[in-house]
Design an enzyme around this catalytic site. Structure first.
Site, PDB file in Angstrom:
ATOM      1  N   ASN A 199       6.479   8.549  -6.131  1.00  0.00           N
ATOM      2  CA  ASN A 199       7.534   7.873  -5.348  1.00  0.00           C
ATOM      3  C   ASN A 199       7.677   6.527  -6.102  1.00  0.00           C
ATOM      4  OD1 ASN A 199       5.322   7.270  -4.198  1.00  0.00           O
ATOM      5  ND2 ASN A 199       6.388   6.700  -2.119  1.00  0.00           N
ATOM      6  N   LYS A 222      -4.847   9.343 -13.204  1.00  0.00           N
ATOM      7  CA  LYS A 222      -4.227  10.784 -13.274  1.00  0.00           C
ATOM      8  C   LYS A 222      -2.727  10.485 -12.529  1.00  0.00           C
ATOM      9  CE  LYS A 222      -3.710  13.646 -10.045  1.00  0.00           C
ATOM     10  NZ  LYS A 222      -2.458  13.716 -10.499  1.00  0.00           N
ATOM     11  N   PRO A 223      -1.642  10.466 -13.401  1.00  0.00           N
ATOM     12  CA  PRO A 223      -0.416   9.982 -12.795  1.00  0.00           C
ATOM     13  C   PRO A 223       0.011  11.507 -12.330  1.00  0.00           C
ATOM     14  CG  PRO A 223      -0.193  10.368 -15.125  1.00  0.00           C
ATOM     15  CD  PRO A 223      -1.580  10.442 -14.973  1.00  0.00           C
ATOM     16  N   GLY A 277      -1.306   8.143  -1.514  1.00  0.00           N
ATOM     17  CA  GLY A 277      -0.507   9.792  -1.311  1.00  0.00           C
ATOM     18  C   GLY A 277      -0.582  10.170  -0.018  1.00  0.00           C
ATOM     19  N   SER A 278      -0.685  11.251   0.379  1.00  0.00           N
ATOM     20  CA  SER A 278      -0.568  12.039   1.655  1.00  0.00           C
ATOM     21  C   SER A 278      -2.065  12.028   2.416  1.00  0.00           C
ATOM     22  CB  SER A 278      -0.267  13.565   1.732  1.00  0.00           C
ATOM     23  OG  SER A 278      -1.255  14.455   0.882  1.00  0.00           O
ATOM     24  N   GLU A 299      -4.510   4.753   0.259  1.00  0.00           N
ATOM     25  CA  GLU A 299      -3.580   4.377   0.875  1.00  0.00           C
ATOM     26  C   GLU A 299      -2.634   5.594   1.238  1.00  0.00           C
ATOM     27  OE1 GLU A 299       0.771   4.095   1.047  1.00  0.00           O
ATOM     28  OE2 GLU A 299       0.350   2.931  -0.723  1.00  0.00           O
ATOM     29  N   CYS A 333       6.603   5.186   1.531  1.00  0.00           N
ATOM     30  CA  CYS A 333       5.364   5.325   2.531  1.00  0.00           C
ATOM     31  C   CYS A 333       5.615   4.556   3.647  1.00  0.00           C
ATOM     32  CB  CYS A 333       3.990   5.277   1.913  1.00  0.00           C
ATOM     33  SG  CYS A 333       3.708   3.715   0.993  1.00  0.00           S
ATOM     34  N   GLU A 429       5.865  12.566   8.805  1.00  0.00           N
ATOM     35  CA  GLU A 429       6.577  11.804   7.953  1.00  0.00           C
ATOM     36  C   GLU A 429       7.505  12.682   7.143  1.00  0.00           C
ATOM     37  OE1 GLU A 429       5.356   8.393   4.912  1.00  0.00           O
ATOM     38  OE2 GLU A 429       3.974  10.031   5.064  1.00  0.00           O
TER      39      GLU A 429
END
Length: 527
Positions: A199, A222-223, A277-278, A299, A333, A429
């Site tokens: 995002n 790592k993208p 991420g999640s 995060e 987020c 979310e």
């Protein structure tokens, strides 16, 4: 509704993607370079050399040993942008080893040297602002205006942490024992694993990488497979800035993500893991990192409440809701997920918000008329559809939108009214352009509703009562509060949450998370 045709190039049979994937770059460097250049033309950048179709390990651009590729598409058009290597365990180990080899020399550079290199990196990001922004739009889908905002935000982390590098102060602690002195110094923690989401394909890297480099750490990144080209462009700029080989390494993967992620977390060589991420994935990575008790910064997910009290400035609250809820088409987020409006202003707020949202124009982010781009993929669309249908089945009303555009990744920005407390959107979310309005009566009631969540990343509220501002700000169970504002993200602030929204803080004084404190007690100094 207008969806501009994506830029395309015509390649001769020699330069087909199939042929490109089969070539060995080290055996056919000139042919490979010409083909890569032809593919890069698809992006329409002023500097096409920013586009890299290989990953970076130990200062070298490399393909996956298997020869496999990840296909990256433009979510607005579904057109193919290009491919990047599908790497696995072997390449990940090589990247970690390269970072470990580079660490001793990099960690011994002075803070001023690291400051200067990060400032060069920062200036390069500003110099290539237009290209980097266009790249974000092409692979992420957000509007070019928002992409330009992200690139500036992304670059600001390099500038901020360059300045933090020269301020990693230790301290002297008075000793309890005669003839001794206690000195605390700060040292870089070592190799850092960086795992980022799609995002904010640029900013989520620099927020972590800037701190790591400033502290004297080396990194393996790592993208996400959806948006790797922004990460690769940053890696290219780091080389131009003079960052030494092996200090930054980048591993691209899609189908091998579980194997790669496990190695990045469990490797004894890695001393810190940082992830955005999640929440479910954050829990998995935390467990993997715990096998060697390495430091983690996580995060994770949010479910931000956005509260409008009767005494709020409604004009300001509407503007903030537009920005806070619909920025990035709701794929942030910290965006508002649950909008609570007090009964006295509920009808006015709902009608005015719906009127504004109805004027949005969805489309390709490169189109000047577009206000909101696509979601990242059709799975994201399906989740928004689920949340809308669930809320409507429980009594919610659709004021505007409520539908996707068939066979695309677009969802019409939506406002729902009368959303019940037991709707899915109040417990999950959404990550999409859906504003769900719920009426409340009292301050006590809305505080209870806002805090009724397992996560606590950000929260927002609007009130002109000074006493209420302090009460609510202190009582919201979140890591970050926006009081009479919908924008909180800046490089200088401590970014992070409470409860299941993660561990640690990024930005602000986040460089400390990339350093160890070491006590040195000196004896034999006399009285």
């Amino acid at each position: 509704m207008r969806f501009p045709t994506a830029i395309r190039v015509s390649l001769s049979p020699l330069y087909t993607r199939t042929h490109l994937a089969s070539l060995k770059p080290h055996l056919y460097p000139s042919v490979y370079a010409r083909m890569a250049s032809s593919q890069a033309a698809v992006f329409g950048l002023q500097d096409p050399s920013l586009i890299k179709f290989q990953s970076l390990i130990d200062g070298k651009w490399v393909d996956a040993k298997s020869g496999e590729k990840i296909v990256v598409t433009n979510p607005a058009t579904n057109d193919e942008l290009g491919t990047v290597p599908e790497m696995g365990l072997e390449e990940t180990k090589e990247a970690i080893e390269a970072a470990a080899r580079a660490f001793p020399a990099w960690s011994r550079t002075t803070a001023k040297e690291r400051h200067d290199l990060l400032m060069k990196f920062f200036q390069l990001m500003k110099q290539h602002h237009e290209d980097l922004s266009r790249l974000i739009t092409l692979e992420n889908g957000k509007t070019l205006t928002e992409a330009k905002g992200e690139n500036s935000y992304s670059a600001s982390f390099l500038e901020w942490f360059a300045e933090e590098a020269v301020r990693t102060y230790g301290e002297h602690i008075p000793s309890a024992f005669p003839g001794t002195r206690n000195v605390v110094i700060k040292q870089p923690i070592g190799v850092v694993s960086i795992l980022t989401p799609w995002n904010f394909p640029s900013a989520m890297i620099t927020r972590k990488l800037g701190a790591a480099l400033a502290a004297g750490c080396t990194a393996v990144i790592k993208p996400p497979p959806e948006t790797p080209f922004s990460a690769l462009a940053l890696a290219e700029l780091s080389i131009r800035a003079g960052i030494p080989p092996g200090v930054i390494n980048l591993v691209t993967t899609q189908k091998n993500v579980a194997t790669v992620g496990r190695e990045m977390c469990e490797s004894k060589v890695v001393k810190k893991v940082t992830f955005t991420g999640s929440t479910p994935v954050a829990k998995i990575l935390a467990g993997l990192a715990a096998t060697t008790l390495k430091k983690v910064s996580l995060e994770a997910g949010g479910n931000a409440p956005f509260i409008v009290f009767d005494d709020a400035n409604i004009d300001e609250a509407i503007e903030a809701a537009i920005v806070c809820k619909f920025r990035g088409s709701g794929q942030t987020c910290v965006c508002a997920n649950r909008i609570y409006v007090q009964s006295g202003v509920y009808a006015e707020f709902a009608s005015r918000l719906a009127e504004r949202v109805a004027a949005f124009k969805v489309g390709d982010g490169l189109d000047d008329e577009t206000t909101h781009g696509p979601l990242i993929h059709t799975r994201a669309v399906e989740k928004v559809e689920l949340h809308v249908s669930d809320a409507v089945s429980k009594g919610a009303q659709v004021l505007v939108g409520g539908k996707s555009i068939p066979n695309t990744s677009f969802f019409i920005p939506t406002v729902l009214s009368d959303v019940p407390h037991n709707a899915l959107i109040n417990t999950e979310e959404t990550f999409g352009p859906l504003a769900a309005l719920t009426k409340f009566e009292t301050e006590e009631e809305v505080i209870r509703l806002a805090n009724d969540s397992d996560v606590g990343l950000a929260g927002y509220f609007f009130s002109r009562d000074v006493g209420r501002v302090w009460r609510v700000a202190e009582r919201l169970e979140v890591g970050m509060v926006g009081a009479n504002t919908g924008l909180i993200s800046q490089a200088a602030i401590p970014f992070g949450g409470v409860k299941e929204s993660g561990l640690g803080r990024e930005g602000g004084h986040g460089i400390s998370d990339y350093m160890n404190e070491k006590l040195i007690t000196f004896g034999g100094l006399g009285n």
